[in-house]
Every structure is written in structure tokens, then in C-alpha cells.
Design an enzyme around this catalytic site. Structure first.
Site, PDB file in Angstrom:
ATOM      1  CD  GLU A  79      -3.092   1.045   2.182  1.00  0.00           C
ATOM      2  OE1 GLU A  79      -3.013   0.284   3.269  1.00  0.00           O
ATOM      3  OE2 GLU A  79      -3.733   1.910   2.055  1.00  0.00           O
ATOM      4  CE  LYS A 259      -6.136  -0.797   5.412  1.00  0.00           C
ATOM      5  NZ  LYS A 259      -5.288  -0.040   4.557  1.00  0.00           N
ATOM      6  CG  ASP A 275       0.862 -16.667  11.860  1.00  0.00           C
ATOM      7  OD1 ASP A 275       0.222 -16.210  11.290  1.00  0.00           O
ATOM      8  OD2 ASP A 275       0.657 -18.164  11.899  1.00  0.00           O
ATOM      9  CG  HIS A 372      -3.499   7.526   0.883  1.00  0.00           C
ATOM     10  ND1 HIS A 372      -2.730   6.404   0.960  1.00  0.00           N
ATOM     11  CD2 HIS A 372      -4.557   6.689  -0.050  1.00  0.00           C
ATOM     12  CE1 HIS A 372      -3.334   5.409   0.465  1.00  0.00           C
ATOM     13  NE2 HIS A 372      -4.316   5.387  -0.229  1.00  0.00           N
TER      14      HIS A 372
HETATM   15  C1  HMG Z   1       1.959  11.163   3.355  1.00  0.00           C
HETATM   16  C2  HMG Z   1       2.468  11.937   4.456  1.00  0.00           C
HETATM   17  C3  HMG Z   1       3.518  11.515   5.421  1.00  0.00           C
HETATM   18  C4  HMG Z   1       2.826  13.234   3.693  1.00  0.00           C
HETATM   19  O1  HMG Z   1       2.990  14.217   4.766  1.00  0.00           O
HETATM   20  P1  HMG Z   1       3.455  15.685   4.616  1.00  0.00           P
HETATM   21  O2  HMG Z   1       3.313  16.481   5.782  1.00  0.00           O
HETATM   22  O3  HMG Z   1       3.277  16.112   3.388  1.00  0.00           O
HETATM   23  O4  HMG Z   1       5.137  15.213   4.676  1.00  0.00           O
HETATM   24  P2  HMG Z   1       6.546  15.974   4.492  1.00  0.00           P
HETATM   25  O5  HMG Z   1       6.892  16.413   3.187  1.00  0.00           O
HETATM   26  O6  HMG Z   1       6.363  17.008   5.618  1.00  0.00           O
HETATM   27  O7  HMG Z   1       7.289  14.917   5.418  1.00  0.00           O
HETATM   28  C5  HMG Z   1       7.230  14.760   6.852  1.00  0.00           C
HETATM   29  C6  HMG Z   1       7.781  13.131   6.916  1.00  0.00           C
HETATM   30  O8  HMG Z   1       7.077  12.117   6.338  1.00  0.00           O
HETATM   31  C7  HMG Z   1       8.027  11.263   5.518  1.00  0.00           C
HETATM   32  N1  HMG Z   1       7.682  11.331   4.153  1.00  0.00           N
HETATM   33  C8  HMG Z   1       6.827  12.156   3.560  1.00  0.00           C
HETATM   34  N2  HMG Z   1       6.818  11.910   2.250  1.00  0.00           N
HETATM   35  C9  HMG Z   1       7.786  10.914   2.143  1.00  0.00           C
HETATM   36  C10 HMG Z   1       7.907   9.872   0.914  1.00  0.00           C
HETATM   37  N3  HMG Z   1       7.622  10.177  -0.350  1.00  0.00           N
HETATM   38  N4  HMG Z   1       8.828   8.754   1.154  1.00  0.00           N
HETATM   39  C11 HMG Z   1       9.123   8.412   2.193  1.00  0.00           C
HETATM   40  N5  HMG Z   1       8.782   9.424   3.341  1.00  0.00           N
HETATM   41  C12 HMG Z   1       8.109  10.484   3.112  1.00  0.00           C
HETATM   42  C13 HMG Z   1       9.307  11.550   5.757  1.00  0.00           C
HETATM   43  O9  HMG Z   1       9.980  10.770   6.972  1.00  0.00           O
HETATM   44  C14 HMG Z   1       9.225  13.013   6.182  1.00  0.00           C
HETATM   45  O10 HMG Z   1      10.227  13.412   7.055  1.00  0.00           O
HETATM   46  P3  HMG Z   1      11.892  13.597   6.697  1.00  0.00           P
HETATM   47  O11 HMG Z   1      12.337  12.235   6.554  1.00  0.00           O
HETATM   48  O12 HMG Z   1      11.588  14.042   5.294  1.00  0.00           O
HETATM   49  O13 HMG Z   1      12.360  14.435   7.602  1.00  0.00           O
HETATM   50  C15 HMG Z   1       1.113  12.407   5.550  1.00  0.00           C
HETATM   51  O14 HMG Z   1       0.197  12.849   4.661  1.00  0.00           O
HETATM   52  C16 HMG Z   1       0.550  11.053   6.261  1.00  0.00           C
HETATM   53  O15 HMG Z   1       1.430  10.541   7.033  1.00  0.00           O
HETATM   54  N6  HMG Z   1      -0.611  10.684   5.668  1.00  0.00           N
HETATM   55  C17 HMG Z   1      -1.228   9.514   6.076  1.00  0.00           C
HETATM   56  C18 HMG Z   1      -1.011   8.529   5.203  1.00  0.00           C
HETATM   57  C19 HMG Z   1      -1.580   7.045   5.615  1.00  0.00           C
HETATM   58  O16 HMG Z   1      -1.934   7.052   6.910  1.00  0.00           O
HETATM   59  N7  HMG Z   1      -1.451   6.113   4.738  1.00  0.00           N
HETATM   60  C20 HMG Z   1      -2.036   4.831   5.196  1.00  0.00           C
HETATM   61  C21 HMG Z   1      -3.106   4.432   3.967  1.00  0.00           C
HETATM   62  S1  HMG Z   1      -4.774   5.073   4.168  1.00  0.00           S
HETATM   63  C22 HMG Z   1      -5.184   4.250   5.485  1.00  0.00           C
HETATM   64  O17 HMG Z   1      -5.317   2.858   4.994  1.00  0.00           O
HETATM   65  C23 HMG Z   1      -5.427   4.247   7.015  1.00  0.00           C
HETATM   66  C24 HMG Z   1      -6.585   5.067   7.438  1.00  0.00           C
HETATM   67  C25 HMG Z   1      -6.268   6.674   7.078  1.00  0.00           C
HETATM   68  O18 HMG Z   1      -7.631   4.774   6.767  1.00  0.00           O
HETATM   69  C26 HMG Z   1      -6.524   4.932   9.036  1.00  0.00           C
HETATM   70  C27 HMG Z   1      -7.257   5.565   9.674  1.00  0.00           C
HETATM   71  O19 HMG Z   1      -8.409   5.928   9.135  1.00  0.00           O
HETATM   72  O20 HMG Z   1      -7.336   5.967  10.914  1.00  0.00           O
HETATM   73  N1  NDP Z   2      -2.768 -20.796  15.395  1.00  0.00           N
HETATM   74  C1  NDP Z   2      -1.768 -20.388  15.046  1.00  0.00           C
HETATM   75  O1  NDP Z   2      -1.129 -19.377  15.029  1.00  0.00           O
HETATM   76  C2  NDP Z   2      -0.712 -21.507  14.425  1.00  0.00           C
HETATM   77  C3  NDP Z   2       0.691 -21.192  13.901  1.00  0.00           C
HETATM   78  N2  NDP Z   2       1.383 -22.190  13.352  1.00  0.00           N
HETATM   79  C4  NDP Z   2       2.601 -21.844  12.990  1.00  0.00           C
HETATM   80  O2  NDP Z   2       3.577 -22.169  13.818  1.00  0.00           O
HETATM   81  C5  NDP Z   2       4.765 -21.593  13.449  1.00  0.00           C
HETATM   82  C6  NDP Z   2       5.417 -20.932  14.976  1.00  0.00           C
HETATM   83  O3  NDP Z   2       5.698 -22.211  15.776  1.00  0.00           O
HETATM   84  P1  NDP Z   2       7.034 -22.172  16.686  1.00  0.00           P
HETATM   85  O4  NDP Z   2       6.535 -23.257  17.790  1.00  0.00           O
HETATM   86  O5  NDP Z   2       7.312 -20.717  16.917  1.00  0.00           O
HETATM   87  O6  NDP Z   2       7.842 -22.645  15.509  1.00  0.00           O
HETATM   88  P2  NDP Z   2       8.720 -23.765  15.446  1.00  0.00           P
HETATM   89  O7  NDP Z   2       7.984 -25.286  15.231  1.00  0.00           O
HETATM   90  O8  NDP Z   2       9.876 -23.824  14.404  1.00  0.00           O
HETATM   91  O9  NDP Z   2       9.485 -23.835  16.977  1.00  0.00           O
HETATM   92  C7  NDP Z   2      10.307 -23.072  17.299  1.00  0.00           C
HETATM   93  C8  NDP Z   2      11.807 -23.663  16.713  1.00  0.00           C
HETATM   94  O10 NDP Z   2      12.869 -22.552  17.105  1.00  0.00           O
HETATM   95  C9  NDP Z   2      14.012 -23.312  17.858  1.00  0.00           C
HETATM   96  N3  NDP Z   2      14.726 -22.451  18.659  1.00  0.00           N
HETATM   97  C10 NDP Z   2      16.060 -22.121  18.751  1.00  0.00           C
HETATM   98  N4  NDP Z   2      16.557 -21.237  19.437  1.00  0.00           N
HETATM   99  C11 NDP Z   2      15.214 -21.119  20.291  1.00  0.00           C
HETATM  100  C12 NDP Z   2      15.067 -20.094  21.465  1.00  0.00           C
HETATM  101  N5  NDP Z   2      16.050 -19.530  21.932  1.00  0.00           N
HETATM  102  N6  NDP Z   2      13.648 -20.099  22.021  1.00  0.00           N
HETATM  103  C13 NDP Z   2      12.893 -20.862  21.555  1.00  0.00           C
HETATM  104  N7  NDP Z   2      12.864 -21.632  20.350  1.00  0.00           N
HETATM  105  C14 NDP Z   2      14.137 -21.815  19.721  1.00  0.00           C
HETATM  106  C15 NDP Z   2      13.415 -24.537  18.547  1.00  0.00           C
HETATM  107  O11 NDP Z   2      14.180 -25.366  18.822  1.00  0.00           O
HETATM  108  P3  NDP Z   2      13.910 -26.711  19.632  1.00  0.00           P
HETATM  109  O12 NDP Z   2      13.067 -27.633  18.850  1.00  0.00           O
HETATM  110  O13 NDP Z   2      15.478 -27.196  19.959  1.00  0.00           O
HETATM  111  O14 NDP Z   2      13.216 -26.355  20.920  1.00  0.00           O
HETATM  112  C16 NDP Z   2      12.250 -24.880  17.561  1.00  0.00           C
HETATM  113  O15 NDP Z   2      12.766 -25.960  16.610  1.00  0.00           O
HETATM  114  C17 NDP Z   2       4.468 -20.331  12.658  1.00  0.00           C
HETATM  115  O16 NDP Z   2       4.851 -20.913  11.277  1.00  0.00           O
HETATM  116  C18 NDP Z   2       2.848 -20.388  12.563  1.00  0.00           C
HETATM  117  O17 NDP Z   2       2.511 -19.911  11.498  1.00  0.00           O
HETATM  118  C19 NDP Z   2       1.062 -23.356  13.719  1.00  0.00           C
HETATM  119  C20 NDP Z   2      -0.028 -23.777  14.061  1.00  0.00           C
HETATM  120  C21 NDP Z   2      -1.079 -23.001  14.708  1.00  0.00           C
END
Ligand code: HMG
Ligand code: NDP
Length: 425
Positions: A79, A259, A275, A372
Site C-alpha cells: 500500500e 486498520k 505469522d 495518501h
Molecule cells: C503521506 C504523508 C507522510 C505526507 O505528509 P507531509 O506532511 O506532506 O510530509 P512532509 O513532506 O512534511 O514529510 C514529513 C515526513 O514524512 C515522511 N515522508 C513524506 N513523504 C515521503 C515519501 N514520499 N517517502 C518517504 N517518506 C516520506 C518523511 O519521513 C518526512 O520527514 P523527513 O524524513 O523528510 O524528515 C502524510 O500525509 C501522512 O502521514 N498521511 C497519512 C497516510 C496514511 O495513513 N496512509 C495509510 C493509507 S490510508 C489507510 O489505510 C489508513 C486510514 C487512514 O484509513 C487509517 C485511519 O482511518 O485511521
Molecule cells: N494458530 C496459530 O497461530 C498456528 C500457527 N502455526 C505456525 O507455527 C509456527 C510457529 O511455531 P513455533 O513453535 O514458534 O515454531 P517452530 O515449530 O519452528 O519451533 C521453534 C523452533 O525454534 C527453535 N529455537 C531455537 N532457539 C530458540 C530459542 N531461543 N527459543 C525458542 N525456540 C528456539 C526451537 O528449537 P527446539 O526444537 O530445539 O526447541 C524450535 O525448533 C508459525 O509458522 C505459525 O504460522 C502453527 C499452528 C497454529
């Protein structure tokens, strides 16, 4: 459909051939699938019926100052404007000292659902009494977790209906998200409960409502920092608080508010190989925890400061699942420079709050479309069929038109091509 039987047993080339022979895809479309698969082994071994690597763009977001440390945050999203907004929100917060985070614990919960039990109270007492044995059985089922300092921590019982109850098992899964680990432990405990307690087990599975794995991010900034063009900082701050209140009162608005938060959270969850369905379902269940679906973040004004707070379950891992398999995840962990799953949780909570601030800031001041749509226009140009060397020209033409839509982009492309043709003649 003929020819698609046992699709999973076919080689990748055979799968493409079948799709083409059955006229599901054209030769050109098959070529498009093939172009994505320079490394076929990985995808083919990760999922079933693999035909292509579907890619989503990745970018980085800046200005994240979290608990005194600077982070660059990789984000994977389709997005436009999400990453810009994330940096924008984080930048506003950084100017006032950055984010502060809190994490109490990192336990994952799993459920053993029993049905047709006789007496809930009696069974609960029995399970409480045998808690130590049940925890031991759970730990023996995945003993490596104990060696890492984790393991099963507690058990509780909840009555769901006259004939249904849940035995909840809480496990410290250390650095993993823990779903598979927990499921192994749950099945071992369920087996014991079935045999020793003569109970009917309906199923055993982890819960994605990870209430014992909550992350909190907070920020605070002087209202004067929010000043923008035609608005004072006080005006914008007040409107952000009002927008936050609406998201607490109205599920229609809360869903959109959340969202926006998940725009950022999902993008980091994806970039770190976690995940995102698990995070999404947990976040929305948490948003509805008191019966009404509400915004996950809240904004208030206290002593001339705008204060933001977000709290949500973030059971992410730094190992396990596909994390250790996908090469880009390793690169992204390097960009983030995180040392643990807990640190990753903190960052993701901050991204949710920063993203939310940027969205609300835009919504209550100039409106969402200006910022946006400026960034969305590029996607519109591409969707309208602009070639790489035409995009800039399309953008510049569209910046002068009011309607920033597909029709306007198509019209711009048509004009560019007509002018080119003119020049050639
Ligand atoms: C789009 C902006 C940031 C412009 O905002 P602006 O004020 O025109 O931006 P600016 O030119 O003053 O820049 C401010 C900072 O924004 C960043 N920035 C600015 N432009 C860029 C660019 N091109 N590429 C990368 N970064 C950018 C950048 O960090 C910059 O600072 P700097 O780093 O320059 O010091 C602003 O209008 C904004 O934040 N809008 C919100 C947009 C948004 O939320 N988008 C998500 C999609 S809409 C949605 O799905 C969610 C929603 C909205 O429905 C959620 C809700 O309803 O709560
Ligand atoms: N409802 C849900 O959300 C479900 C999700 N999943 C899926 O399960 C997966 C995640 O399960 P998860 O059990 O995390 O993954 P894994 O089955 O891969 O288990 C974790 C692995 O990490 C290893 N490991 C190494 N270092 C560490 C550490 N410091 N701490 C813990 N583990 C370590 C473990 O080793 P060791 O074996 O030696 O312990 C193990 O093999 C995701 O892919 C997810 O999408 C699956 C079923 C349902």
C-alpha cells in the site's frame, strides 16, 4: 477439473504445463509465473502446490527512537503512503523524545477443550491438584524449552458452557512464537487428561488471543509540535483526541482506526517472517475484549501534552516457523538490529502507534487524500498501463488535475503517447 488431480505430486514444470494445457493460463502468463522463481526449492518446500514466488515491495521507515535507541524499520507492504506515514508519525514522536515501551511477560496460551464433563468444580479442583504433574508432562513433551529457560508456567480452567470447558496452559516459549511447540505440549497433556481423568477431549490448540503477551507503547509531545499550515497545534491535538474518542465509541470507526494501526504492524510482522494472521486475529480479539470493538490506541491531552498509548498482543518470534528459512528475514533482522523477540515486540507496538498518529494527524487536518493520493498516484499510473519512462510524466500531468483516478491516469497516458506520435510525424 481434469489434469489437476494430484497436482501436489507434479514437478513445478509439470504444474505450469497443466495450467497452460488446461487453458487456465496463457503462455505469457506462465512466463510471468516463471520469472518469479529463480529459487524454486524454498517455496516448493515451504508450501503446497507451489507455482510462483509472489513478491510484495519492501521499504524502510525512519525516525524510530524507542526507549532511547534508534531503529531503522523494514516494512513489507503493497500500500502506497504507509511507509511515508510511518516515518512521519515516528518523526513527530522523536522530536519530543521518542517512544517508551513496556512488556510485562511473554507467555503463550493454549487450550485443551473438554466436552461432556460431569462436574466443572470437581474437575477444576482435580486439575489444580495435579497442576505440577500436568506442567511436568507438558515440559517433557518439548524438553529443549526448559534448557533454554522457558517451559510451561501455569494452568487454569474456564467453564464455557454446561458441557464445554477449556484447560488453558501458559508457556514461556522464549524466542519463538511458539505455536508448534505449544501444540505438542497441549497434545501430551490432553492425552494424560483423557486417560487419567477419563475425560472427553474435543481438541487441543494454541490460542491466538495472546493476553499474556501484551506490548505497550507510549509517547508524549507538546501540542505546539503539531502545528500545521492553517491549524494551531492545540486545534490538531484536540481533534486527534476527538478522533480517538470516536474509535472508542463506534466499531465502524474503530475498525478503520485499527486498520491504520495494522498497516504498520502487519508490514513489520511480514518483514520479520512472523505469522501475520496470528497477530491480526489476536489484535482484533483484544480490541473487543470488553464486549465492544474499540480502537487499539488512545490519545489524550494532559498538561499541554498530547499523549498516545497503544496496547495489544504481539506474540512474535525471532526464531522458528519460516523465520530461519527466508533469506530476506535475516537481512531484515540485521536492519532492525534487534537482539530478542521481546525487543521486536516493543518496536512493532511503536510502529502501530506512529502509524496511527500519522493517519489521525492527516485525517483531522488536511484530510487523508492529499498525502495518501500523492503517493497512490504512482500506483494508479502503473495500473493504467504507464511504462517506466512514462510514469514521471503521468505524475506531473496528474498533479495538475483534480480527479486523481484511473480514468485520469489513462487520459494522461493517451495524451503522452499522442504527443510522442505527433513528434515522430
Ligand atoms: C503521506 C504523508 C507522510 C505526507 O505528509 P507531509 O506532511 O506532506 O510530509 P512532509 O513532506 O512534511 O514529510 C514529513 C515526513 O514524512 C515522511 N515522508 C513524506 N513523504 C515521503 C515519501 N514520499 N517517502 C518517504 N517518506 C516520506 C518523511 O519521513 C518526512 O520527514 P523527513 O524524513 O523528510 O524528515 C502524510 O500525509 C501522512 O502521514 N498521511 C497519512 C497516510 C496514511 O495513513 N496512509 C495509510 C493509507 S490510508 C489507510 O489505510 C489508513 C486510514 C487512514 O484509513 C487509517 C485511519 O482511518 O485511521
Ligand atoms: N494458530 C496459530 O497461530 C498456528 C500457527 N502455526 C505456525 O507455527 C509456527 C510457529 O511455531 P513455533 O513453535 O514458534 O515454531 P517452530 O515449530 O519452528 O519451533 C521453534 C523452533 O525454534 C527453535 N529455537 C531455537 N532457539 C530458540 C530459542 N531461543 N527459543 C525458542 N525456540 C528456539 C526451537 O528449537 P527446539 O526444537 O530445539 O526447541 C524450535 O525448533 C508459525 O509458522 C505459525 O504460522 C502453527 C499452528 C497454529
Amino acid at each position: 477439473m481434469k489434469g489437476l488431480k494430484k497436482f501436489y505430486r507434479k514437478t513445478l514444470q509439470e504444474r505450469w504445463d497443466v495450467l497452460q494445457d488446461r487453458k487456465i493460463l496463457t503462455n505469457e502468463q506462465i512466463k510471468c509465473l516463471k520469472r518469479t522463481t529463480d529459487a524454486t526449492e524454498l517455496g516448493n518446500s515451504m508450501i503446497e502446490n507451489f507455482i510462483a514466488n509472489y513478491s510484495i515491495p519492501e521499504g524502510v521507515s525512519f525516525h524510530y527512537l524507542i526507549d532511547g535507541r534508534d531503529y531503522i524499520v523494514p516494512m513489507v507492504t503493497e500500500e502506497p503512503s504507509v511507509i511515508a506515514a510511518s516515518s512521519h508519525g515516528a518523526g513527530l514522536i522523536k522530536k519530543a523524545g521518542g517512544f517508551k515501551t513496556k512488556i510485562k511477560q511473554r507467555l503463550m496460551l493454549g487450550q485443551i477443550i473438554l466436552e461432556d464433563f460431569q462436574d466443572f468444580q470437581e474437575l477444576r479442583e482435580k486439575i489444580d491438584h495435579e497442576q505440577a504433574s500436568l506442567l511436568r508432562i507438558a515440559n517433557e513433551a518439548h524438553y529443549s524449552l526448559i534448557k533454554r529457560g522457558g517451559g510451561a508456567r501455569w494452568i487454569r480452567c474456564r467453564k464455557l458452557a454446561d458441557d464445554l470447558m477449556s484447560i488453558d496452559l501458559a508457556v514461556d516459549v522464549q524466542e519463538a512464537m511458539g505455536a508448534n511447540m505449544l501444540n505438542t505440549m497441549l497434545e501430551a497433556v490432553a492425552d494424560y487428561v483423557r486417560k487419567e481423568f477419563s475425560q472427553t477431549v474435543l481438541m487441543s490448540i494454541l490460542s491466538n488471543y495472546a493476553t499474556e503477551c501484551l506490548a505497550v507503547a507510549e509517547c508524549s509531545m507538546p501540542l505546539s509540535n503539531l502545528k500545521k499550515e492553517n491549524f494551531t497545534g492545540e486545534e490538531i491535538g484536540h481533534k486527534i483526541v476527538q478522533a480517538s474518542r470516536v474509535a472508542q465509541l463506534d466499531p465502524y470507526r474503530a475498525a478503520t482506526h485499527n486498520k491504520g494501526i495494522m498497516n504498520g504492524i502487519d508490514a513489520v510482522v511480514l518483514a520479520t517472517g512472523n505469522d501475520w494472521r496470528a497477530i491480526e486475529s489476536g489484535a482484533h480479539a483484544f480490541a473487543a475484549r470488553d464486549g465492544l470493538y474499540r480502537g487499539l490506541s488512545q490519545w489524550t491531552i494532559v498538561g499541554g501534552q498530547l499523549k498516545g498509548r497503544i496496547e495489544l498482543p504481539l506474540p512474535v518470534g525471532s526464531v522458528g516457523g519460516s523465520i530461519g528459512i527466508l533469506p530476506l528475514v535475516k537481512v531484515n533482522q540485521k536492519i532492525l538490529n534487534v537482539k530478542s523477540a521481546e525487543e521486536l515486540e516493543r518496536i512493532i507496538a511503536c510502529v502501530g502507534l506512529g502509524q496511527n498518529l500519522a493517519a489521525l494527524y492527516a485525517l483531522v487536518s488536511e484530510g487523508i487524500q492529499k498525502g495518501h493520493m500523492r503517493l497512490q498516484t504512482k500506483s494508479l499510473a502503473i495500473a493504467a498501463g504507464a511504462k517506466a519512462d512514462e510514469i514521471q510524466q503521468v505524475l506531473s500531468m496528474m498533479s495538475k488535475t483534480k480527479g486523481k483516478n484511473l480514468a485520469a491516469a489513462k487520459a494522461a497516458i493517451k495524451e503522452i503517447r499522442r504527443n510522442k506520435q505527433h513528434e515522430r510525424n
